[in-house]
Design a protein around this motif. Structure first.
Motif, short mmCIF file in Angstrom:
data_model
loop_
_atom_site.label_atom_id
_atom_site.label_comp_id
_atom_site.label_asym_id
_atom_site.label_seq_id
_atom_site.Cartn_x
_atom_site.Cartn_y
_atom_site.Cartn_z
N GLY A 121 7.25 18.19 0.45
CA GLY A 121 8.53 18.68 0.48
C GLY A 121 9.00 18.27 -0.57
N ALA A 122 9.51 16.97 -0.95
CA ALA A 122 9.94 16.85 -1.90
C ALA A 122 9.58 16.45 -3.12
N ALA A 123 7.85 16.96 -3.31
CA ALA A 123 7.05 16.74 -4.30
C ALA A 123 7.90 18.54 -4.48
N PHE A 124 7.88 19.17 -3.72
CA PHE A 124 8.07 20.91 -4.47
C PHE A 124 9.73 20.64 -4.78
N MET A 125 10.76 19.95 -3.24
CA MET A 125 11.92 20.58 -4.33
C MET A 125 12.43 20.26 -5.45
N PHE A 126 11.69 18.86 -6.01
CA PHE A 126 11.65 18.24 -7.68
C PHE A 126 11.26 18.70 -8.44
N VAL A 127 9.82 19.57 -8.51
CA VAL A 127 9.82 20.77 -9.25
C VAL A 127 10.81 21.40 -9.14
N LEU A 128 11.60 22.32 -8.04
CA LEU A 128 11.89 23.46 -7.90
C LEU A 128 13.21 23.33 -8.50
N GLY A 129 13.54 21.31 -8.94
CA GLY A 129 14.75 21.72 -9.27
C GLY A 129 14.78 21.45 -10.56
N LEU A 130 13.84 20.86 -11.03
CA LEU A 130 13.16 21.32 -12.74
C LEU A 130 13.46 21.90 -13.42
N LEU A 131 12.96 23.09 -12.64
CA LEU A 131 12.55 24.57 -12.79
C LEU A 131 14.42 24.70 -13.08
N GLY A 132 15.18 24.94 -12.05
CA GLY A 132 15.98 25.22 -12.38
C GLY A 132 17.41 24.62 -13.12
#
Length: 195
Positions: free
Chosen positions: A163-174
């Motif tokens: 979940g942390a990796a997923f949110m990190f990637v989404l955050g960077l994409l955002g």
């Protein structure tokens, strides 16, 4: 306006990634601590899993065969030993009666002045055996329960890391999208300003 919203959502996602990363670390620690403690406590008892002729029934062989001759160090071993070795022997010696039932009989027989002293002593010995068996079985099943909690914490830690990796990637994409949106807003405002 769109860029600001993207940044807000992205930073929230990155903060959530950090929280999940911390939770994953704590869950990993909890899992390792629990498994280590159960292993140390079981090792200290120097219990060797039964093997050979001690596995008298097919059920015993099925449940305990994979652990035969090994030192008891894990929760699943403790559960198998408690449920398929200790309990089987307790049931054989008591005819399927529990400690509570035998203890009640012993107390009633002890209070009877006409009771055969040898039978009272025999029932007292069975009561003591069942008490020790029930106690050991309960302790081993507690070890299994804590081992299971450690395993659940281990699974939860993996979910937290993912979940942390997923949110990190989404955050960077955002944040990347926010940068593009800010550039697009600047281009839209620029022609309006020159007109």
């Amino acid at each position: 306006m769109r860029a600001t919203l993207d940044k807000l959502i992205s930073w929230t996602g990155l903060l959530l990634a950090v929280v999940l990363l911390i939770a994953g670390g704590l869950l990993t620690w909890a899992s390792n601590f629990t498994h280590d403690q159960v292993t140390v406590q079981l090792k200290d008892q120097h219990i060797t899993m039964p093997e050979g002729d001690a596995l008298a029934t097919k059920e015993m062989k099925d449940a305990l065969g994979e652990y035969a001759g090994q030192p008891m160090t894990t929760g699943p071993q403790a559960k198998a030993y408690a449920d398929h070795y200790i309990l089987v022997h307790m049931n054989e010696s008591s005819g399927g009666k529990t400690y509570s039932e035998v203890s009640g009989e012993f107390m009633a027989m002890s209070a009877d002045e006409n009771a055969d002293p040898d039978k009272v002593a025999e029932l007292g010995q069975l009561r003591q055996t069942l008490f020790m068996g029930s106690t050991l079985r309960g302790l081993l099943l507690n070890a299994y329960a804590f081992w299971t909690l450690g395993t659940i914490a281990q699974i939860a830690s993996i979910v937290s890391y993912v979940g942390a990796a997923f949110m990190f990637v989404l955050g960077l994409l955002g944040l990347s999208h926010a940068k593009k949106a800010a550039s697009a807003e600047a281009v839209v405002k620029e022609p309006a300003a020159t007109a």
